[in-house]
Design an enzyme around this catalytic site. Structure first.
Site, short mmCIF file in Angstrom:
data_model
loop_
_atom_site.label_atom_id
_atom_site.label_comp_id
_atom_site.label_asym_id
_atom_site.label_seq_id
_atom_site.Cartn_x
_atom_site.Cartn_y
_atom_site.Cartn_z
N ARG A 122 -9.46 1.33 9.02
CA ARG A 122 -9.04 -0.04 9.29
C ARG A 122 -10.08 -0.81 10.09
NH1 ARG A 122 -3.23 0.61 9.09
NH2 ARG A 122 -2.17 -1.37 9.38
N ARG A 177 11.61 -1.60 10.84
CA ARG A 177 10.56 -1.25 11.80
C ARG A 177 10.46 -2.28 12.91
NH1 ARG A 177 5.40 0.40 8.14
NH2 ARG A 177 4.36 -0.81 9.77
N ARG A 201 -0.09 -8.96 13.47
CA ARG A 201 -0.68 -7.92 12.60
C ARG A 201 -1.58 -8.54 11.54
NH1 ARG A 201 4.50 -5.03 10.65
NH2 ARG A 201 3.11 -3.91 9.25
N ARG A 208 12.00 -5.57 4.70
CA ARG A 208 11.73 -4.14 4.44
C ARG A 208 12.71 -3.23 5.19
NH1 ARG A 208 5.90 -1.68 5.40
NH2 ARG A 208 6.10 -2.65 7.44
N LYS A 252 0.83 -1.22 0.00
CA LYS A 252 0.00 0.00 0.00
C LYS A 252 0.87 1.27 0.00
CE LYS A 252 -1.99 -1.14 3.92
NZ LYS A 252 -1.21 -2.39 4.19
#
Ligand code: AP5
Length: 220
Positions: A90, A162, A173, A129, A15
């Site tokens: 969300r 992160r 998550r 990431r 996203k």
């Protein structure tokens, strides 16, 4: 007429990557709830301190806190022309508040690209990431590496991993997404606004599909 796009999808679907690419194509502002929380955490604001505990556990920040933060963001004039929303709404409650908020701009959600991929792909994406400290530009050590390891191609700032991309937090998550956020797929399908995009394709191909969808809605 303002145009509002809601990017929906599980953690790691792409996203944020696509939102940043869409800024130039649409001229719309990018509003990422996760980026706003991370900025507040970096600056150790009251909001940041509150949100950090939820984010590090992979839980959603409570609706009242998140909604107040987004309402504040929407009070700034750049949102009146439209926006690309990434990470908000969300929950069903957030989606309902968004509808009311956009009425205030004589707008509505125009398009909901739902970018999705298998759990295996999501876990690999988040595990590799790297994000830049200054503006949150996103890289992947295998799929989208920076030119110089450890520094952002665009602004030279340091790249970091992160806290919530640790394997056990990623699992949580994804579960939270399934429980709280996936009901929005039906919510926006009923409104005829959702288009499903295979997020397992390479970044450029996902962008192509997204651009076609934006053109079909005359957003670009
Ligand atoms: P947030 O920051 O919104 O995280 P998220 O939704 O979990 O999404 P991610 O940023 O992890 O993934 P993405 O889909 O943007 O993928 P990306 O493009 O980076 O939220 C973080 C936390 O904040 C939440 O867990 C919650 O606690 C809190 N929060 C936020 N909003 C909230 C709300 N509304 N209510 C309550 N709480 C809220 O890509 C991932 C990686 O894959 C990158 O390395 C990228 O380079 C790579 N990649 C991307 N696309 C491709 C591709 N097509 N092929 C190969 N690699 C790709």
């Amino acid at each position: 007429m303002p145009r509002y796009i809601v990017l929906l999808g599980p953690p790691g679907a792409g996203k944020g990557t696509q939102a940043k690419l869409m800024i130039e194509k649409t001229g719309l502002v990018h509003i990422s709830s996760g980026d706003i929380f991370r900025e507040n955490i970096k600056n150790q604001t009251e909001l940041g301190q509150l949100a950090q505990a939820f984010i590090n556990k992979g839980e959603l920040v409570p609706d009242d806190v998140t909604i107040a933060m987004i309402q504040e963001r929407f009070s700034r004039p750049d949102c009146a022309q439209g926006a690309i929303l990434d990470g908000f709404p969300r929950t069903k409650a957030q989606a309902e508040v968004l509808e009311k908020m956009l009425e205030g701009f004589d707008g509505q959600v125009d398009l909901v690209p739902f970018i999705t991929a298998s759990e295996e792909v999501l876990v690999e994406r988040l595990g590799g990431r790297w994000s830049c400290r200054s503006q949150g530009h996103v890289y992947h050590e295998k799929f989208n590496p920076p030119k110089r390891s450890g520094s952002c191609d665009l602004d030279g700032s340091e790249l970091y991993q992160r806290e919530d991309d640790k394997a056990e937090t990623v699992k949580r998550r994804i579960l939270v997404y399934m429980k709280d956020t996936s009901p929005l797929i039906a919510f926006y399908t009923r409104q005829g606004k959702l288009i499903k995009i295979d997020g397992a394709q390479p970044i450029e191909q996902v962008t192509e599909v997204l651009v076609d969808a934006l053109k079909s809605k005359k957003i670009i």
